[in-house]
Design a protein around this motif. Sequence first.
Motif, PDB file in Angstrom:
ATOM      1  N   TYR A   1       7.931   1.724  -5.871  1.00 10.35           N
ATOM      2  CA  TYR A   1       7.896   1.566  -4.407  1.00 10.35           C
ATOM      3  C   TYR A   1       8.372   2.852  -3.730  1.00 10.35           C
ATOM      4  CZ  TYR A   1       8.822  -0.278   0.263  1.00 10.35           C
ATOM      5  OH  TYR A   1       8.821  -0.482   1.624  1.00 10.35           O
TER       6      TYR A   1
ATOM      7  N   SER B   1       2.112   1.041  -1.888  1.00 12.79           N
ATOM      8  CA  SER B   1       3.250   0.572  -2.666  1.00 12.79           C
ATOM      9  C   SER B   1       3.735  -0.783  -2.152  1.00 12.79           C
ATOM     10  CB  SER B   1       4.395   1.591  -2.652  1.00 12.79           C
ATOM     11  OG  SER B   1       5.067   1.630  -1.406  1.00 12.79           O
TER      12      SER B   1
ATOM     13  N   HIS C   1      12.502   3.187  -7.305  1.00 15.79           N
ATOM     14  CA  HIS C   1      12.198   4.333  -6.440  1.00 15.79           C
ATOM     15  C   HIS C   1      12.815   5.588  -7.049  1.00 15.79           C
ATOM     16  CE1 HIS C   1      11.159   6.567  -2.855  1.00 15.79           C
ATOM     17  NE2 HIS C   1      12.413   6.971  -2.727  1.00 15.79           N
TER      18      HIS C   1
ATOM     19  N   LEU D   1       1.912  -0.192  -9.463  1.00 10.02           N
ATOM     20  CA  LEU D   1       2.092   0.867  -8.470  1.00 10.02           C
ATOM     21  C   LEU D   1       0.774   1.164  -7.783  1.00 10.02           C
ATOM     22  CD1 LEU D   1       2.273   4.414 -10.083  1.00 10.02           C
ATOM     23  CD2 LEU D   1       1.778   2.386 -11.438  1.00 10.02           C
TER      24      LEU D   1
ATOM     25  N   GLY E   1       0.694   7.730  -3.674  1.00 14.10           N
ATOM     26  CA  GLY E   1       1.897   7.446  -2.904  1.00 14.10           C
ATOM     27  C   GLY E   1       1.969   8.266  -1.640  1.00 14.10           C
TER      28      GLY E   1
END
Length: 272
Positions: A12, A18, A40, A108, A112
């Motif tokens: 995340y 995420s 994280h 995931l 990101g």
Amino acid sequence: MRADQRPVVVGYDGSALSETALRLGVREALLRYAPLVVTHAWQWPFQVKPSDPSIVETVRLSAEHTLGKGVTLATTMAPRLEVRGRLEQGSPASVLLTDAAAEELILLGTRGTGGFERLKMGSTAVQVAGHAPCPVILIGEPGAASGPVVVGVDDSPLGGRVLGFAMEEASLRRAELLAVHAWAEDEGPPREVGARFQRIVAPWCEKFPQVRVSTSFAERPAAEALVSESKEAALVVIGNRGHREPARVTLGLVTQAVLHDARCPVAVIPQS
């Protein structure tokens, strides 16, 4: 929940993908009666460290805040679920892979916060899917909530593990399963290959009688067939590489193509 139950892990970073991965991770943990670990990673983004250590501490505190948001979101969605936060310094891929051998599943997003908008597959997703010893679900698009679990089937040693995971997922989700085999000319006559395909699937139908199973024998490239089926699917399940690709290949060409173009989450199953 068993004390020895392996956790479901979600990467995340506060990005939209995420968050989608976190929501799916909560569901997976609930279905498996497993704890959820929201992970994280943080690191100083420059080669030269600042002279004032408090600046690095500010970066760490920001990461701690991001993790806290993820943990809060997960506990809000499932108050009775055991949720743990995990904050570690390092690259996201290295942090996610550190304890992967002891984990049930990693989820995931395909990219990101560090990737640019048009990037479909970030480096973290590629590294984790290619090197994790446990199954990895990558989320690029949410998929059809009530759609089937689609699995790519071949006669490789990995085939049984891929089918087993797909059957388990379909059973847990109470979803239908669609087994797909893409015929290649060098496999032999289509009739013989199709019959062999049915023989591979049959024992798993007996093992999971509660799962409604259909099959598709596609006379077109595997990636094309699986991407097409992903449009109506909840999940696509594939191995990390084909049985004709060398062991040094961590993600095969078909796997990469499906990950890049699938319209639903994709589960990548490792060789061992």
